[in-house]
Write a protein that holds these residues in place. Structure first.
Motif, PDB file in Angstrom:
ATOM      1  N   ILE A 115      -3.803 -19.470  12.647  1.00 15.89           N
ATOM      2  CA  ILE A 115      -3.341 -19.510  11.442  1.00 15.89           C
ATOM      3  C   ILE A 115      -2.759 -17.886  11.264  1.00 15.89           C
ATOM      4  CG2 ILE A 115      -3.621 -19.500   9.097  1.00 15.89           C
ATOM      5  CD1 ILE A 115      -5.705 -21.936   9.722  1.00 15.89           C
ATOM      6  N   SER A 122     -14.485 -20.477   5.799  1.00 12.21           N
ATOM      7  CA  SER A 122     -14.546 -21.323   7.084  1.00 12.21           C
ATOM      8  C   SER A 122     -13.368 -20.643   8.029  1.00 12.21           C
ATOM      9  CB  SER A 122     -13.987 -22.888   7.067  1.00 12.21           C
ATOM     10  OG  SER A 122     -12.678 -22.686   6.496  1.00 12.21           O
ATOM     11  N   PRO A 158       8.250 -19.368   5.551  1.00  4.49           N
ATOM     12  CA  PRO A 158       8.116 -20.946   5.359  1.00  4.49           C
ATOM     13  C   PRO A 158       6.880 -21.645   4.811  1.00  4.49           C
ATOM     14  CG  PRO A 158       9.155 -20.396   7.464  1.00  4.49           C
ATOM     15  CD  PRO A 158       8.491 -19.154   7.064  1.00  4.49           C
ATOM     16  N   SER A 159       6.872 -22.810   4.610  1.00  4.59           N
ATOM     17  CA  SER A 159       5.526 -23.355   4.136  1.00  4.59           C
ATOM     18  C   SER A 159       4.765 -23.501   5.473  1.00  4.59           C
ATOM     19  CB  SER A 159       5.952 -24.896   4.067  1.00  4.59           C
ATOM     20  OG  SER A 159       4.631 -25.622   3.539  1.00  4.59           O
ATOM     21  N   GLY A 160       3.433 -23.114   5.390  1.00  5.37           N
ATOM     22  CA  GLY A 160       2.465 -23.422   6.564  1.00  5.37           C
ATOM     23  C   GLY A 160       2.683 -22.086   7.423  1.00  5.37           C
ATOM     24  N   SER A 161       3.264 -20.901   7.077  1.00 12.19           N
ATOM     25  CA  SER A 161       3.302 -19.755   7.910  1.00 12.19           C
ATOM     26  C   SER A 161       2.212 -19.106   7.955  1.00 12.19           C
ATOM     27  CB  SER A 161       4.763 -18.969   7.620  1.00 12.19           C
ATOM     28  OG  SER A 161       4.796 -18.374   6.142  1.00 12.19           O
ATOM     29  N   GLY A 162       1.203 -19.186   6.784  1.00 11.70           N
ATOM     30  CA  GLY A 162      -0.012 -18.495   6.763  1.00 11.70           C
ATOM     31  C   GLY A 162       0.014 -17.514   5.689  1.00 11.70           C
ATOM     32  N   LYS A 163       0.858 -17.648   4.461  1.00 11.13           N
ATOM     33  CA  LYS A 163       0.852 -16.518   3.215  1.00 11.13           C
ATOM     34  C   LYS A 163      -0.404 -16.711   2.524  1.00 11.13           C
ATOM     35  CE  LYS A 163       4.470 -18.790   1.780  1.00 11.13           C
ATOM     36  NZ  LYS A 163       4.721 -19.752   2.735  1.00 11.13           N
ATOM     37  N   THR A 164      -0.625 -18.080   2.279  1.00 10.94           N
ATOM     38  CA  THR A 164      -1.932 -17.917   1.410  1.00 10.94           C
ATOM     39  C   THR A 164      -3.334 -17.723   2.234  1.00 10.94           C
ATOM     40  OG1 THR A 164      -0.910 -19.772   0.141  1.00 10.94           O
ATOM     41  CG2 THR A 164      -3.466 -19.467  -0.079  1.00 10.94           C
ATOM     42  N   SER A 165      -3.347 -18.054   3.238  1.00 11.43           N
ATOM     43  CA  SER A 165      -4.367 -17.527   4.128  1.00 11.43           C
ATOM     44  C   SER A 165      -4.667 -16.224   4.383  1.00 11.43           C
ATOM     45  CB  SER A 165      -4.347 -18.113   5.655  1.00 11.43           C
ATOM     46  OG  SER A 165      -4.120 -19.483   5.649  1.00 11.43           O
ATOM     47  N   LYS A 187      -6.632 -23.573  16.170  1.00 11.37           N
ATOM     48  CA  LYS A 187      -5.526 -23.304  15.826  1.00 11.37           C
ATOM     49  C   LYS A 187      -5.445 -21.991  15.168  1.00 11.37           C
ATOM     50  CE  LYS A 187      -2.720 -24.876  11.891  1.00 11.37           C
ATOM     51  NZ  LYS A 187      -2.726 -26.200  10.769  1.00 11.37           N
ATOM     52  N   ILE A 205      -9.029 -21.628  13.254  1.00 11.73           N
ATOM     53  CA  ILE A 205      -9.786 -22.680  12.838  1.00 11.73           C
ATOM     54  C   ILE A 205      -9.999 -23.753  13.851  1.00 11.73           C
ATOM     55  CG2 ILE A 205      -9.697 -22.655  10.409  1.00 11.73           C
ATOM     56  CD1 ILE A 205      -7.791 -25.102  10.890  1.00 11.73           C
TER      57      ILE A 205
HETATM   58  N1  LIG Z   1      -9.317 -24.318   6.340  1.00 12.27           N
HETATM   59  C1  LIG Z   1      -8.209 -24.718   7.058  1.00 12.27           C
HETATM   60  N2  LIG Z   1      -8.224 -25.810   7.714  1.00 12.27           N
HETATM   61  C2  LIG Z   1      -7.122 -26.532   8.593  1.00 12.27           C
HETATM   62  N3  LIG Z   1      -6.104 -25.915   8.321  1.00 12.27           N
HETATM   63  C3  LIG Z   1      -5.776 -24.816   7.659  1.00 12.27           C
HETATM   64  C4  LIG Z   1      -6.915 -24.113   7.040  1.00 12.27           C
HETATM   65  N4  LIG Z   1      -6.545 -23.262   6.226  1.00 12.27           N
HETATM   66  C5  LIG Z   1      -5.113 -23.226   6.492  1.00 12.27           C
HETATM   67  N5  LIG Z   1      -4.616 -24.212   7.291  1.00 12.27           N
HETATM   68  C6  LIG Z   1      -3.400 -24.562   7.919  1.00 12.27           C
HETATM   69  O1  LIG Z   1      -2.840 -23.070   8.317  1.00 12.27           O
HETATM   70  C7  LIG Z   1      -1.627 -23.207   8.009  1.00 12.27           C
HETATM   71  C8  LIG Z   1      -1.068 -22.048   7.110  1.00 12.27           C
HETATM   72  O2  LIG Z   1      -1.812 -22.237   5.836  1.00 12.27           O
HETATM   73  P1  LIG Z   1      -1.328 -21.419   4.626  1.00 12.27           P
HETATM   74  O3  LIG Z   1      -1.749 -22.249   3.362  1.00 12.27           O
HETATM   75  O4  LIG Z   1      -1.762 -20.185   4.763  1.00 12.27           O
HETATM   76  O5  LIG Z   1       0.409 -21.432   4.455  1.00 12.27           O
HETATM   77  P2  LIG Z   1       1.334 -20.827   3.560  1.00 12.27           P
HETATM   78  O6  LIG Z   1       2.306 -20.215   4.084  1.00 12.27           O
HETATM   79  O7  LIG Z   1       0.543 -20.399   2.169  1.00 12.27           O
HETATM   80  O8  LIG Z   1       2.043 -22.527   3.096  1.00 12.27           O
HETATM   81  P3  LIG Z   1       2.501 -22.894   1.596  1.00 12.27           P
HETATM   82  O9  LIG Z   1       3.968 -21.997   1.442  1.00 12.27           O
HETATM   83  O10 LIG Z   1       3.151 -24.404   2.157  1.00 12.27           O
HETATM   84  O11 LIG Z   1       1.609 -22.804   0.634  1.00 12.27           O
HETATM   85  C9  LIG Z   1      -1.283 -24.550   7.676  1.00 12.27           C
HETATM   86  O12 LIG Z   1      -0.648 -25.070   8.808  1.00 12.27           O
HETATM   87  C10 LIG Z   1      -2.451 -24.910   7.011  1.00 12.27           C
HETATM   88  O13 LIG Z   1      -2.257 -26.318   7.229  1.00 12.27           O
END
Ligand SMILES: Nc1ncnc2c1ncn2[C@@H]1O[C@H](COP(=O)(O)OP(=O)(O)OP(=O)(O)O)[C@@H](O)[C@H]1O
Length: 386
Positions: A70, A107, A89-96, A68, A36
């Motif tokens: 992801i 987006s 870990p949190s923020g590692s990109g799992k949900t993405s 950035k 992004i």
């Molecule tokens: N549309 C977006 N705009 C800005 N940053 C984003 C966007 N989508 C994801 N991110 C960032 O990408 C990184 C990965 O997000 P994601 O939600 O995939 O992590 P996660 O591993 O599922 O975290 P968690 O365990 O905390 O839910 C995070 O730093 C998040 O802030």
């Protein structure tokens, strides 16, 4: 007997799942990058390790936006009949990753390839073939648990009779132990209804009772007690055995729950650290020099020893008089683990799976309809697309 000592029975009537076998769908992806644009708020002199930090900034020019990353050019394969956990870990990109593979990203920039049964897939087809149960599963607050389960069946299974709906709904409600709240309203933040745990189980009951080729779940056990978490994951395993491809983000599972998964994907900093059979994970890391102590939950071991700096590494960092921060040192470790993964035999096996996909045709029976609960409308995707 108390709940803890109770044996979780999965002697569910086969009518519920096996009579409605979904068509298999394999999802493969190669060099998938998701990024992004972000505003450049960091000066170029912020330290020589700045570019290594978890947000990977690829500067275009000094004052303009940067991107950035992801998900960082990841390759993988999710196969029918298997249950996969995505951990990290949190923020590692799992949900993405789940969002991308279920066609829910609107987006950012996506590069690389995604295929369904060997055919290039766009977000429309991904959305049709898969179901997604999110962390904040949305349901209609003014309906009861039984009503939403019945509605899900009705709108996602073609030509089903009311009797069949009743059978499936009863099975799903019983299996997920929702009998006591089946006539309670779902509710919302203003009008309190069922509990958070009951909500999660209701969303899984909705899914169980219908057919879809791929099921994605984002932390289905968060907020649930140990007993219910194990019940939910056993059900997901059971669902996968009917031929569905089931992929779930899971947050620090217990040892027993960890062992229910066939495959594990470990993500850190948007990179793959491991992607393969759960049973081979400990051995894989031991070959890289990380020994999982006896009687230790492999999921805990991965988080404390592999994805974080362990005692020995902190000592080494001091001894080397490393000039950056702990976060920088950790980033270097993660990058090295990601490189090890890319050159591993197991990664080679995944690449082979991606190169020789299942080629079963995708047909109408792979496609599910969705319940657009945010607008309280039932939307038949099948009608829109076919
Ligand atoms: N549309 C977006 N705009 C800005 N940053 C984003 C966007 N989508 C994801 N991110 C960032 O990408 C990184 C990965 O997000 P994601 O939600 O995939 O992590 P996660 O591993 O599922 O975290 P968690 O365990 O905390 O839910 C995070 O730093 C998040 O802030």
């Amino acid at each position: 007997m108390g709940k803890k000592g109770r044996h979780i029975s999965l002697d569910i009537s086969r009518d519920l799942i096996t009579n409605s076998k979904p068509c298999p769908a394999q999802i493969n992806f190669k060099d998938l990058e998701y990024s992004i644009a972000i505003k450049n708020s960091i000066s170029n002199d912020s330290g020589k390790f700045m570019e290594n930090l978890s947000l990977k900034f690829l500067p275009k020019n000094k004052d303009e936006s940067k991107k950035k990353i992801i998900l960082d050019r990841i390759t993988g394969s999710f196969t029918p009949g298997r249950l996969t956990a995505i951990m990290g870990p949190s923020g590692s990109g799992k949900t993405s990753l789940l969002n991308l593979l279920s066609g829910r990203v609107s987006s950012g920039k996506v590069e690389g390839n995604i295929w369904l049964n060997g055919r290039s897939a766009d977000s429309g087809s991904l959305g049709l073939v898969s179901r997604f149960i999110s962390q904040e599963d949305v349901m209609m607050s003014t309906m009861t648990v039984r009503e939403v389960v019945e509605m899900a069946i009705k709108f996602r299974v073609d030509g089903i009779t009311q009797d069949e709906i009743n059978v499936r709904a009863n099975e799903a409600i019983t299996t997920l132990e929702l009998e006591k709240c089946q006539n309670t309203l779902i509710g919302d933040t203003i009008a309190k209804g069922i509990s958070g745990g009951e909500r999660k189980r209701t969303s899984i009951a909705m899914e169980m009772a219908t057919d879809s080729s791929i099921l994605f779940l984002d932390e289905p056990t968060s907020g649930l007690d140990m007993y219910t978490s194990a019940l939910v994951v056993k059900l997901l395993r059971f669902i996968s055995r009917s031929g569905q491809t089931v992929v779930s983000v899971i947050h620090q599972p217990s040892s027993d729950i960890f062992k229910l998964f066939d495959d594990i994907v470990l993500l850190s900093e948007g990179q793959i650290i491991y992607f393969g059979p759960q049973k081979q994970l400990v051995d894989y890391f031991s070959k890289l020099g990380f020994q999982c102590p006896n009687y230790t939950n492999p999921a805990d071991f991965v988080f404390t020893d592999v994805l974080n700096l362990n005692e020995a590494e902190l000592e080494k960092m001091k001894a080397e008089k490393f000039s950056g921060s702990k976060a920088d040192y950790k980033f270097l470790k993660i990058s090295s683990l990601a490189e090890s993964w890319k050159s591993s035999e197991q990664c080679g096996a995944i690449k082979e799976m991606v190169e020789s996909p299942i080629l079963d045709p995708l047909n109408e029976s792979n496609f599910t309809s969705s319940v657009d609960s945010s607008s309280s409308n039932i939307v038949g995707n099948r009608d829109r697309i076919l």
